[in-house]
Each structure stands twice: as C-alpha cells, then as structure tokens.
Design a protein around this motif. Structure first.
Motif, PDB file in Angstrom:
ATOM      1  N   LEU A 199       0.748  -1.136   0.020  1.00 43.96           N
ATOM      2  CA  LEU A 199      -0.147   0.218  -0.013  1.00 43.96           C
ATOM      3  C   LEU A 199       0.723   1.427   0.071  1.00 43.96           C
ATOM      4  O   LEU A 199       0.239   2.253  -0.016  1.00 43.96           O
ATOM      5  CB  LEU A 199      -1.054  -0.028   1.441  1.00 43.96           C
ATOM      6  N   GLU A 200       2.334   1.225  -0.097  1.00 47.19           N
ATOM      7  CA  GLU A 200       3.187   2.307  -0.119  1.00 47.19           C
ATOM      8  C   GLU A 200       3.262   2.665  -1.516  1.00 47.19           C
ATOM      9  O   GLU A 200       3.951   3.594  -1.751  1.00 47.19           O
ATOM     10  CB  GLU A 200       4.363   1.978   0.686  1.00 47.19           C
ATOM     11  N   GLU A 201       2.759   1.723  -2.409  1.00 44.49           N
ATOM     12  CA  GLU A 201       3.197   1.869  -3.783  1.00 44.49           C
ATOM     13  C   GLU A 201       2.100   2.814  -4.318  1.00 44.49           C
ATOM     14  O   GLU A 201       1.120   3.014  -4.049  1.00 44.49           O
ATOM     15  CB  GLU A 201       2.983   0.652  -4.602  1.00 44.49           C
ATOM     16  N   PRO A 202       2.605   4.079  -5.182  1.00 48.97           N
ATOM     17  CA  PRO A 202       1.779   5.054  -5.603  1.00 48.97           C
ATOM     18  C   PRO A 202       0.257   4.878  -6.209  1.00 48.97           C
ATOM     19  O   PRO A 202      -0.429   5.684  -6.187  1.00 48.97           O
ATOM     20  CB  PRO A 202       2.822   5.876  -6.404  1.00 48.97           C
ATOM     21  N   TRP A 203       0.201   3.593  -6.987  1.00 43.08           N
ATOM     22  CA  TRP A 203      -0.968   3.380  -7.555  1.00 43.08           C
ATOM     23  C   TRP A 203      -1.987   2.788  -6.601  1.00 43.08           C
ATOM     24  O   TRP A 203      -3.181   2.601  -6.891  1.00 43.08           O
ATOM     25  CB  TRP A 203      -0.829   2.564  -8.760  1.00 43.08           C
ATOM     26  N   TYR A 204      -1.689   2.501  -5.377  1.00 41.54           N
ATOM     27  CA  TYR A 204      -2.600   2.191  -4.149  1.00 41.54           C
ATOM     28  C   TYR A 204      -2.972   2.979  -3.368  1.00 41.54           C
ATOM     29  O   TYR A 204      -2.964   2.814  -1.878  1.00 41.54           O
ATOM     30  CB  TYR A 204      -2.140   0.911  -3.693  1.00 41.54           C
ATOM     31  N   HIS A 205      -3.176   4.424  -3.614  1.00 36.54           N
ATOM     32  CA  HIS A 205      -3.193   5.577  -2.709  1.00 36.54           C
ATOM     33  C   HIS A 205      -4.632   5.339  -2.049  1.00 36.54           C
ATOM     34  O   HIS A 205      -4.753   5.904  -1.031  1.00 36.54           O
ATOM     35  CB  HIS A 205      -3.054   6.846  -3.409  1.00 36.54           C
ATOM     36  N   ASP A 206      -5.473   4.740  -2.613  1.00 36.73           N
ATOM     37  CA  ASP A 206      -6.904   4.398  -1.993  1.00 36.73           C
ATOM     38  C   ASP A 206      -7.142   3.012  -1.722  1.00 36.73           C
ATOM     39  O   ASP A 206      -8.160   2.385  -1.713  1.00 36.73           O
ATOM     40  CB  ASP A 206      -8.019   4.843  -3.007  1.00 36.73           C
ATOM     41  N   GLY A 207      -6.030   2.243  -1.346  1.00 40.54           N
ATOM     42  CA  GLY A 207      -6.257   1.031  -1.053  1.00 40.54           C
ATOM     43  C   GLY A 207      -6.173  -0.176  -2.150  1.00 40.54           C
ATOM     44  O   GLY A 207      -5.852   0.467  -3.505  1.00 40.54           O
ATOM     45  N   ILE A 208      -6.372  -1.489  -2.102  1.00 44.61           N
ATOM     46  CA  ILE A 208      -6.305  -2.157  -3.226  1.00 44.61           C
ATOM     47  C   ILE A 208      -7.310  -2.054  -4.459  1.00 44.61           C
ATOM     48  O   ILE A 208      -7.167  -1.892  -5.696  1.00 44.61           O
ATOM     49  CB  ILE A 208      -6.266  -3.740  -2.925  1.00 44.61           C
ATOM     50  N   ILE A 209      -8.810  -1.836  -3.629  1.00 44.49           N
ATOM     51  CA  ILE A 209      -9.812  -1.583  -4.786  1.00 44.49           C
ATOM     52  C   ILE A 209     -10.175  -0.470  -4.290  1.00 44.49           C
ATOM     53  O   ILE A 209     -10.715  -0.264  -3.261  1.00 44.49           O
ATOM     54  CB  ILE A 209     -10.941  -2.927  -4.387  1.00 44.49           C
ATOM     55  N   SER A 210     -10.871   0.279  -5.086  1.00 44.20           N
ATOM     56  CA  SER A 210     -11.533   1.734  -4.956  1.00 44.20           C
ATOM     57  C   SER A 210     -12.041   2.054  -6.249  1.00 44.20           C
ATOM     58  O   SER A 210     -11.657   1.943  -7.315  1.00 44.20           O
ATOM     59  CB  SER A 210     -10.571   2.536  -4.590  1.00 44.20           C
ATOM     60  N   LEU A 211     -13.187   3.007  -6.072  1.00 39.52           N
ATOM     61  CA  LEU A 211     -13.956   3.527  -7.223  1.00 39.52           C
ATOM     62  C   LEU A 211     -12.874   4.566  -7.926  1.00 39.52           C
ATOM     63  O   LEU A 211     -13.029   4.940  -9.069  1.00 39.52           O
ATOM     64  CB  LEU A 211     -15.194   4.118  -6.782  1.00 39.52           C
ATOM     65  N   ALA A 212     -11.983   5.023  -7.087  1.00 37.45           N
ATOM     66  CA  ALA A 212     -11.022   6.209  -7.637  1.00 37.45           C
ATOM     67  C   ALA A 212     -10.368   5.574  -8.765  1.00 37.45           C
ATOM     68  O   ALA A 212      -9.848   6.517  -9.347  1.00 37.45           O
ATOM     69  CB  ALA A 212     -10.183   6.395  -6.267  1.00 37.45           C
ATOM     70  N   TYR A 213     -10.201   4.266  -8.850  1.00 39.81           N
ATOM     71  CA  TYR A 213      -9.349   3.747 -10.033  1.00 39.81           C
ATOM     72  C   TYR A 213      -9.797   3.342 -11.057  1.00 39.81           C
ATOM     73  O   TYR A 213      -9.233   2.836 -12.106  1.00 39.81           O
ATOM     74  CB  TYR A 213      -8.647   2.426  -9.437  1.00 39.81           C
ATOM     75  N   LEU A 214     -11.219   3.588 -11.172  1.00 36.35           N
ATOM     76  CA  LEU A 214     -12.428   3.132 -12.276  1.00 36.35           C
ATOM     77  C   LEU A 214     -11.764   3.840 -13.705  1.00 36.35           C
ATOM     78  O   LEU A 214     -11.761   3.165 -14.707  1.00 36.35           O
ATOM     79  CB  LEU A 214     -13.768   3.417 -11.942  1.00 36.35           C
ATOM     80  N   ALA A 215     -11.614   5.082 -13.548  1.00 35.92           N
ATOM     81  CA  ALA A 215     -11.230   6.000 -14.930  1.00 35.92           C
ATOM     82  C   ALA A 215      -9.954   5.448 -15.448  1.00 35.92           C
ATOM     83  O   ALA A 215      -9.840   5.065 -16.877  1.00 35.92           O
ATOM     84  CB  ALA A 215     -11.200   7.272 -14.592  1.00 35.92           C
ATOM     85  N   ASN A 216      -8.937   5.004 -14.694  1.00 38.29           N
ATOM     86  CA  ASN A 216      -7.698   4.523 -15.346  1.00 38.29           C
ATOM     87  C   ASN A 216      -7.892   2.869 -15.674  1.00 38.29           C
ATOM     88  O   ASN A 216      -7.230   2.812 -16.621  1.00 38.29           O
ATOM     89  CB  ASN A 216      -6.564   4.501 -13.998  1.00 38.29           C
TER      90      ASN A 216
END
Length: 339
Positions: A199-216
């Motif tokens: 979770l320290e990796e930049p692409w997991y800024h909102d956890g493993i699963i999140s609506l925030a990642y949908l666009a990407n």
C-alpha cells in the motif's frame, strides 16, 4: 518478484495471497519432490482452453469455418497467447480459471451435469476470484424447467449452488487459518523482502480496490494505445497495458449478439470485470490487458452468438488483425527487443 505474491507470517516465512487452487493441485507433486514449473501449467491449461472453446462454440451450432476462425483467434489472436506463454505464479491461475469457466459454459449450454458445473465453477473461483461473478450466467443456463419430472431436473441451478458450498467453506477456513477472517486473502498485506508494504506503492493510494481507480481501469482496457518509435520494432505494447479494442478488434462485434442468453452473458461479463477495473494496478507488467481473460470466455460466447449464422467480411478482417497484433506484440516482448 517476491513483492508480487508474498505476505509475511508472524511465525516466520511467507504466505501467498492468491487463491489456493493451483497450490493445492501441485501438492501431490511437491510431496514426491517433483518441481512443476507454473509456466508449463499455464501453457498446458492454455492448450486445454483452446479445445474447450471449440467445444463451446460447437454447442451453439455455428458453421464450421466460423467456429474454426474463432477458435484460432482464441488461441493466437487473444490475450490468452501472452498469458499462457508467459506463465508464472500470477498468470497460470488466471489461465486455469479461464479454462475451467469454458468447461462450465460448455456444460451449461446443454444443461448437463449441474453438480460438475458447480464444482468446476468453484474451482475457477479458487484460481481467480473475479470469476465468481460469472455465477448469474451459469445459474441462468441451469434455470428451472417446470416440465421436468425430478426435483434436480426441475431446479438444476440448486445443484450448481450446492456443489459450490464445500469448496467455498474450505477456502473460508483456509483464510481464517492464515489471516483470521474468511474473506481476507491478504492482498493488502503483501510486502517485499526488504519490508516495503504494497500500500506504499503510488498506485494504491486508496487501497487495493477503490472507485477512484475506475477511470484508469477503463482507460487501460479500452483506450490505451500502442507504443510507437522510429526504430525497429516500431510498434509494441506498453507494459502499462494496451486497449482490448486494438489487440482484439473482433470484440467490437459482441454488440451484435442478441437474445436472452446474450443479455445474461453480457451482464455477467460486466460483473466479472468490475473488481478488475477497480483495482489500483491495471495489470502491468503485461502485453495487452491481462485482466480481460477473466471475462474472455463469456465474451467469446457472445461472439459465438453474434456469428451463429455467419461472419461478416469486416469481422473476419478484424479477426485476422487481432491474430497479427497478438503474435507481433508477444514476439516483440519475448524477443527482448523492448526493455
């Protein structure tokens, strides 16, 4: 790459967060000191899946040439080519799950052996978790038949669900034994051997699963293009992913599928992709978009429905273009021309 797959144990050593099917299947070999390369498992299951696509499409009663073309495209003109050829601990289970799901769909199209179908679907989920969302389609295939005489024939969907109960409980107990929760697989607990938390990796800024990642996720799956450069090999795939509409343009034609089976399949395919699209990491390093393999058996079923009578010339060209694209991208990747 141990940071991809290891969760530290309090007692020392490591757990793998992946579902347990492949590890369980290889235990008898390990007991006798036989080392089975997961690359070989991926290749074997990829080959099995090609035969199963042929059988599944045959259940739809489509023409021989179209059936042959779609089977060939599955083998070397789809995301399967790179995943089955690349293998490894995180890709072999995905290829295995696709093969198992194809077997379930093949049985379901003829409403045969619902208990076996349920067991195979449970096994697929124990290899790749998002496949559980194929359940609505499988239950629809085994929907109730009021004209049947026996209870099992009247409500075969109940046998599908019953067959999934024991494997589901075993996996829940497996998770309790490792992490104290039946639904915890440990993806958010992964650490590298030097102690860096996932979770320290930049692409997991909102956890493993999140609506925030949908666009990407949608961008990677549908819009991310090829990488282009002036020198050979000129065109290659980004390790961040490449659009499925470019690598498998035949998928444009799933919109032509009609009927209740097509609706059930489309809904399930969309559900399967939801957890993938909400994942912080869209699948890299990869060629194409590897998460699509979870839903690809269902998408190929939709293509079979769309082309049940015939295949338009434009679709045949798209089929050929997908074969060229996947063979080219995989060859460039495996040749080491791109670092």
């Amino acid at each position: 790459y141990p940071w991809l797959e290891l969760v530290p144990r309090a007692e020392g050593g490591w757990y793998t967060p992946f579902p347990p099917l492949l590890s369980f299947a290889l235990m008898p070999f390990a007991a006798f000191g036989i080392v089975v390369d997961t690359n070989h498992v991926a290749a074997l299951m990829g080959g099995v899946s090609v035969a199963l696509v042929w059988l599944m499409l045959g259940r739809l009663g489509m023409g021989l040439l179209v059936r042959l073309g779609l089977t060939l495209a599955w083998a070397v003109g789809s995301q399967l080519l790179w995943l089955a050829g690349e293998g490894g601990q995180h890709l072999a289970p995905q290829v295995t799950a696709a093969a198992l799901l194809l077997a379930v769909l093949t049985l379901g199209l003829e409403r045969r052996w619902p208990l076996l179908a349920g067991l195979l679907l449970a096994a697929a989920v124990c290899a790749r978790l998002p496949v559980v969302f194929a359940l609505p389609l499988v239950l629809w295939l085994y929907r109730s038949d009021r004209q049947a005489t026996s209870l099992s024939e009247r409500h075969p969907w109940s046998l599908v669900l019953a067959a999934m109960v024991v494997p589901g409980l075993l996996v829940a107990l497996y998770n309790v034994a490792r992490f104290g929760s039946p639904i915890e697989f440990g993806y958010g607990m992964i650490e590298s051997i030097d102690g860096q938390h996932v979770l320290e990796e930049p692409w997991y800024h909102d956890g493993i699963i999140s609506l925030a990642y949908l666009a990407n996720g949608l961008y990677t799956m549908l819009l991310r293009g090829f990488e282009i450069r002036d020198a050979f090999p000129w065109v290659y795939g980004s390790i961040a992913g490449t659009s499925i509409l470019l690598t498998m343009p035949i998928l444009w034609w799933i919109a032509e599928a009609r009927g209740r089976l097509a609706v059930a399949a489309a809904v399930s395919a969309a559900l399967v992709m939801v957890p993938n699209l909400l994942h912080g990491n869209p699948g890299f390093a990869q060629i194409g978009y590897r998460f699509i393999l979870d839903a690809l058996p269902i998408l190929w079923l939709l293509l079979g429905i769309a082309f049940r009578r015939s295949m338009p010339r434009a679709a045949a060209v798209a089929l050929g273009a997908g074969i060229v694209a996947n063979v080219w991208l995989a060859t460039v990747y495996w040749s080491g021309l791109i670092e």
